[in-house]
Design an enzyme around this catalytic site. Structure first.
Site, PDB file in Angstrom:
ATOM      1  N   CYS A  87       0.845  -1.201   0.000  1.00 22.50           N
ATOM      2  CA  CYS A  87       0.000   0.000   0.000  1.00 22.50           C
ATOM      3  C   CYS A  87       0.877   1.247   0.000  1.00 22.50           C
ATOM      4  O   CYS A  87       1.506   1.544  -1.016  1.00 22.50           O
ATOM      5  CB  CYS A  87      -0.987  -0.029   1.162  1.00 22.50           C
ATOM      6  SG  CYS A  87      -2.345   1.172   0.960  1.00 22.50           S
ATOM      7  N   HIS A 173      -3.748  -5.228   0.659  1.00 27.05           N
ATOM      8  CA  HIS A 173      -3.287  -5.646   1.988  1.00 27.05           C
ATOM      9  C   HIS A 173      -3.579  -7.132   2.223  1.00 27.05           C
ATOM     10  O   HIS A 173      -4.663  -7.495   2.671  1.00 27.05           O
ATOM     11  CB  HIS A 173      -4.004  -4.847   3.080  1.00 27.05           C
ATOM     12  CG  HIS A 173      -3.599  -3.414   3.173  1.00 27.05           C
ATOM     13  ND1 HIS A 173      -2.466  -3.002   3.820  1.00 27.05           N
ATOM     14  CD2 HIS A 173      -4.202  -2.294   2.707  1.00 27.05           C
ATOM     15  CE1 HIS A 173      -2.370  -1.688   3.765  1.00 27.05           C
ATOM     16  NE2 HIS A 173      -3.407  -1.233   3.083  1.00 27.05           N
ATOM     17  N   GLU A 175      -1.710  -8.679   4.427  1.00 25.50           N
ATOM     18  CA  GLU A 175      -1.192  -8.853   5.793  1.00 25.50           C
ATOM     19  C   GLU A 175      -2.167  -8.420   6.880  1.00 25.50           C
ATOM     20  O   GLU A 175      -2.002  -8.761   8.054  1.00 25.50           O
ATOM     21  CB  GLU A 175       0.123  -8.070   5.936  1.00 25.50           C
ATOM     22  CG  GLU A 175      -0.006  -6.604   6.296  1.00 25.50           C
ATOM     23  CD  GLU A 175      -0.640  -5.725   5.217  1.00 25.50           C
ATOM     24  OE1 GLU A 175      -0.937  -4.558   5.527  1.00 25.50           O
ATOM     25  OE2 GLU A 175      -0.849  -6.201   4.088  1.00 25.50           O
TER      26      GLU A 175
END
Length: 230
Positions: A87, A173, A175
């Protein structure tokens, strides 16, 4: 293997990456790049992971430490280090390598489909052709010269790129954890406006189970980085 993670806001949750590293027997150092003197020597780590953040890449006047961080990231990338930008991290990578980061006309928040391009790269080996991933961004980036476009979405043309064999920037994202998403929905609720690619807080909460698949895909990417260093 030694990992360095650059973390840009306090409640970001790097546990999915840290857990992968723990299982593999690798070390992890998490660093706040806004604190002067925290950025390590380029030769002290094997993989640099640049996490997300609410600031904009181009807001150096409001975040003057970005100048120092950008220099560090560029030095790592051109030195041939393995680098994963997520990001904000992907946007930082795009800019320091010669691309442009700009305010997008379409904010993308929630779990949205991401599609791989026809291009193939070892760092994304094993990733599905299409998958859902969490998104929270109002900025977008143009590809740096020489970069290979690897993924796209309906709202955002550039979702992933590779620069050479060891550098990967992604907009999405994989994660993020349910706990971190919950904090985002509470603290940044004013961003959940009525827009085509902005999901409601309830719609996002209903999809939190997707993070398990996201973490599995993230582990695959980290495994690919690990293989690339052998």
């Amino acid at each position: 293997m030694k990992l360095v993670l650059l973390k840009h806001f306090s409640f970001d949750d790097e546990s999915a990456i840290a857990e992968w590293a723990r299982r593999k027997g690798h070390s992890v150092a998490t660093i706040d790049p806004s604190v002067e003197g925290t950025l390590p020597d380029i030769d002290s780590f094997d993989l640099l992971v640049i996490l997300g953040g609410p600031m904009s890449v181009y807001d150096e006047s409001g975040n003057p430490w970005l100048v120092r961080e950008k220099r560090f990231i560029r030095n790592a990338a051109i030195a041939g280090k393995s680098v994963l930008g997520i990001c904000l991290g992907g946007q930082l990578l795009a800019e320091v390598l010669g691309g442009r980061v700009y305010r997008s006309s379409r904010k993308e928040i929630g779990f949205h489909p991401v599609r791989r391009t026809h291009e193939r790269h070892p760092l994304l080996e094993g990733l599905p052709e299409e998958f859902h991933s969490y998104q929270w961004h109002g900025d977008a980036f143009e590809l740096p010269p020489g970069a290979v476009p690897l993924a796209t979405s309906e709202a955002c043309a550039n979702q992933a790129f590779a620069y050479g064999p060891y550098v990967l920037g992604v907009q999405f994202h994989l994660e993020t954890t349910p706990a971190c998403i919950g904090e985002m929905l509470t603290r940044w609720s004013d961003e959940l406006t009525d827009a085509p690619y902005v999901q409601s807080a309830d719609a996002i909460r209903e999809q939190l189970g997707r993070t398990a698949d996201s973490h599995a895909m993230l582990r695959g990417i980290l495994d690919n980085f690990e293989r690339s260093m052998r």
